[in-house]
Design a protein around this motif. Structure first.
Motif, PDB file in Angstrom:
ATOM      1  N   VAL A   1       0.787  -1.252  -0.227  1.00  0.00           N
ATOM      2  CA  VAL A   1       0.180  -0.031  -0.008  1.00  0.00           C
ATOM      3  C   VAL A   1       0.781   1.149   0.296  1.00  0.00           C
ATOM      4  O   VAL A   1       0.931   2.016  -0.389  1.00  0.00           O
ATOM      5  CB  VAL A   1      -0.900   0.274   1.238  1.00  0.00           C
ATOM      6  CG1 VAL A   1      -1.728   1.338   1.370  1.00  0.00           C
ATOM      7  CG2 VAL A   1      -2.112  -1.261   0.597  1.00  0.00           C
ATOM      8  N   ILE A   2       1.605   1.336   1.129  1.00  0.00           N
ATOM      9  CA  ILE A   2       2.603   2.077   0.791  1.00  0.00           C
ATOM     10  C   ILE A   2       3.446   2.689  -0.922  1.00  0.00           C
ATOM     11  O   ILE A   2       3.499   3.595  -0.959  1.00  0.00           O
ATOM     12  CB  ILE A   2       3.967   1.761   1.987  1.00  0.00           C
ATOM     13  CG1 ILE A   2       3.003   1.773   3.407  1.00  0.00           C
ATOM     14  CG2 ILE A   2       4.836   2.705   1.810  1.00  0.00           C
ATOM     15  CD1 ILE A   2       3.716   2.000   4.835  1.00  0.00           C
ATOM     16  N   LEU A   3       4.075   1.991  -1.556  1.00  0.00           N
ATOM     17  CA  LEU A   3       4.620   2.062  -2.473  1.00  0.00           C
ATOM     18  C   LEU A   3       3.575   2.122  -3.229  1.00  0.00           C
ATOM     19  O   LEU A   3       4.021   3.060  -4.284  1.00  0.00           O
ATOM     20  CB  LEU A   3       5.616  -0.368  -2.840  1.00  0.00           C
ATOM     21  CG  LEU A   3       5.829  -0.015  -4.360  1.00  0.00           C
ATOM     22  CD1 LEU A   3       7.363   0.819  -4.399  1.00  0.00           C
ATOM     23  CD2 LEU A   3       6.095  -1.359  -4.149  1.00  0.00           C
ATOM     24  N   LEU A   4       2.133   1.951  -3.753  1.00  0.00           N
ATOM     25  CA  LEU A   4       1.624   1.906  -4.410  1.00  0.00           C
ATOM     26  C   LEU A   4       1.339   3.916  -4.426  1.00  0.00           C
ATOM     27  O   LEU A   4       0.801   4.785  -5.187  1.00  0.00           O
ATOM     28  CB  LEU A   4       0.213   1.698  -4.062  1.00  0.00           C
ATOM     29  CG  LEU A   4       0.388   0.088  -5.311  1.00  0.00           C
ATOM     30  CD1 LEU A   4      -1.057  -0.615  -4.581  1.00  0.00           C
ATOM     31  CD2 LEU A   4       0.558  -0.234  -5.815  1.00  0.00           C
ATOM     32  N   GLY A   5       1.239   4.376  -2.756  1.00  0.00           N
ATOM     33  CA  GLY A   5       0.316   5.382  -2.863  1.00  0.00           C
ATOM     34  C   GLY A   5       1.746   6.451  -2.486  1.00  0.00           C
ATOM     35  O   GLY A   5       1.956   7.243  -3.636  1.00  0.00           O
ATOM     36  N   VAL A   6       3.508   5.856  -2.805  1.00  0.00           N
ATOM     37  CA  VAL A   6       3.952   6.829  -2.942  1.00  0.00           C
ATOM     38  C   VAL A   6       4.473   6.545  -4.783  1.00  0.00           C
ATOM     39  O   VAL A   6       4.603   8.367  -4.453  1.00  0.00           O
ATOM     40  CB  VAL A   6       5.875   6.074  -2.322  1.00  0.00           C
ATOM     41  CG1 VAL A   6       7.204   6.526  -3.165  1.00  0.00           C
ATOM     42  CG2 VAL A   6       5.978   6.368  -1.020  1.00  0.00           C
TER      43      VAL A   6
END
Length: 352
Positions: free
Chosen positions: A304-309
């Motif tokens: 999720v963090i990867l997609l958000g970043v």
């Protein structure tokens, strides 16, 4: 008369002793191997990917590292993160829920409409009740109708979206921008961290504890890994399927309430459309096997963090928003291909 030991007997005894001694001295794995075993290869890969993306975007645009932008990323991934967490549980169970985005849209509208008519508490409680009901409908269709979860939730994706548009006449409903509770959800902070992020952290922590430390979690993994063996072991699979979908509906309703809080009104489609794809992508990237029985909440949160970043960085760099959808779809394909390669199944032909 004493018989002398045969030649080589002493050597054999010594060798046997040496083997036993060697067996007792278990070689401890090196520090890097221990770190990999604890963190996991999948999670380490995601951490490296996040670091690379952050470095590339940060070099191109230093504003990326600003506190304000980091808060934007954190609040932006909250709703997707909530749905990804429960989608992970559904996938571990060996199923799939494509309707989570529509449930979020439906509960967003109902929370605002009930709030307008009966107040904050009724709006929140009503939205969660409707989310649980939607999950119950999904579970019953799958269990009693013997319908494949993908087909069942694909049908309810359209049905719930249609219901949201019917009751709202296709327009935003209500206004929650002046209500203290909804304002607190949207813009409040606890010890400097936005409330939206706290909601995600709490839900993710509860999911982690249930999956990691309870018999319910172990049974969910067991059902996804081998439902026949689980049934023979006495696990009530139907109860787990229905219960999991009801919990998914409840968390999707929380996501819907957050959509209402962020936008100040109930949104039948805007804000929830496409969330199901994002949730599935995050779960798959995080290591959840689409065939069930495998997945972690930590891996999903890293994805999720990867997609958000990635999304935030592409926006800062002025990349066309259409390319964000292309990147998201490509990541899902890559995640599934990697899963297939790791499974050891045949690499050519239609998946079995």
């Amino acid at each position: 008369m004493t018989t002398a030991p045969k030649e080589g007997t002493h050597v054999t005894t010594t060798s046997s002793t040496a083997v036993q001694t060697g067996a007792m001295e278990v070689e401890r794995p090196s520090l890097p191997k221990r770190i990999v075993s604890v963190v996991g290869v999948q999670n380490i890969s995601l951490i490296i990917a996040i670091a690379l993306v952050v470095a590339i975007i940060g070099i191109q645009n230093p504003l990326f590292f600003g506190v304000a932008n980091l808060r934007v990323i954190g609040t932006a991934i909250t709703i997707m993160g909530l749905l990804a967490v429960v989608q992970t549980i559904v996938i571990i169970l060996g199923a799939l829920d494509i309707s989570v985005g529509s449930i979020a849209g439906l509960t967003s509208v109902t929370s605002a409409m009930i709030f307008t008519a009966a107040g904050t508490a009724a709006g929140v409680a009503g939205a969660i009740a409707i989310g649980v009901l939607c999950g119950l409908i999904n579970g019953c269709i799958i269990v009693f109708g013997r319908v494949n979860p993908v087909i069942a939730t694909l049908a309810t994706l359209a049905a719930f979206m249609g219901a949201a548009q019917l009751i709202s006449d296709g327009r935003a409903q209500g206004y929650t921008g002046a209500d203290p509770f909804f304002v607190f959800l949207a813009r409040g902070a606890i010890i400097g961290v936005p409330v939206l992020i706290w909601v995600l952290v709490i839900v993710a922590a509860l999911a982690y504890v249930v999956l990691r430390f309870t018999s319910i979690g172990r049974n969910i993994y067991a059902v996804g890994g081998n439902n026949i063996a689980s049934r023979l072991a006495g696990i009530n699979i139907n109860r787990y399927v229905i219960g999991t979908y009801m919990i998914t509906g409840a968390v999707a309703a929380i996501a819907g309430i957050l959509i209402t809080a962020r936008t100040g009104s109930g949104q039948p489609v805007s804000g929830s459309e496409g969330l199901e794809l994002q949730a599935i992508t995050a779960a798959a990237l995080g290591g959840a096997a689409l065939k069930g029985g495998k997945g972690t909440i930590v891996g999903t949160l890293l994805a999720v963090i990867l997609l958000g970043v990635l999304t935030n960085g592409m926006t800062l760099l002025g990349v066309n928003s259409f390319w964000q959808n292309v990147a998201q779809g490509a990541l899902l394909v890559i995640a599934v291909v990697i899963q297939q390669l790791r499974s050891g199944e045949r690499r050519i032909g239609i998946p079995g």
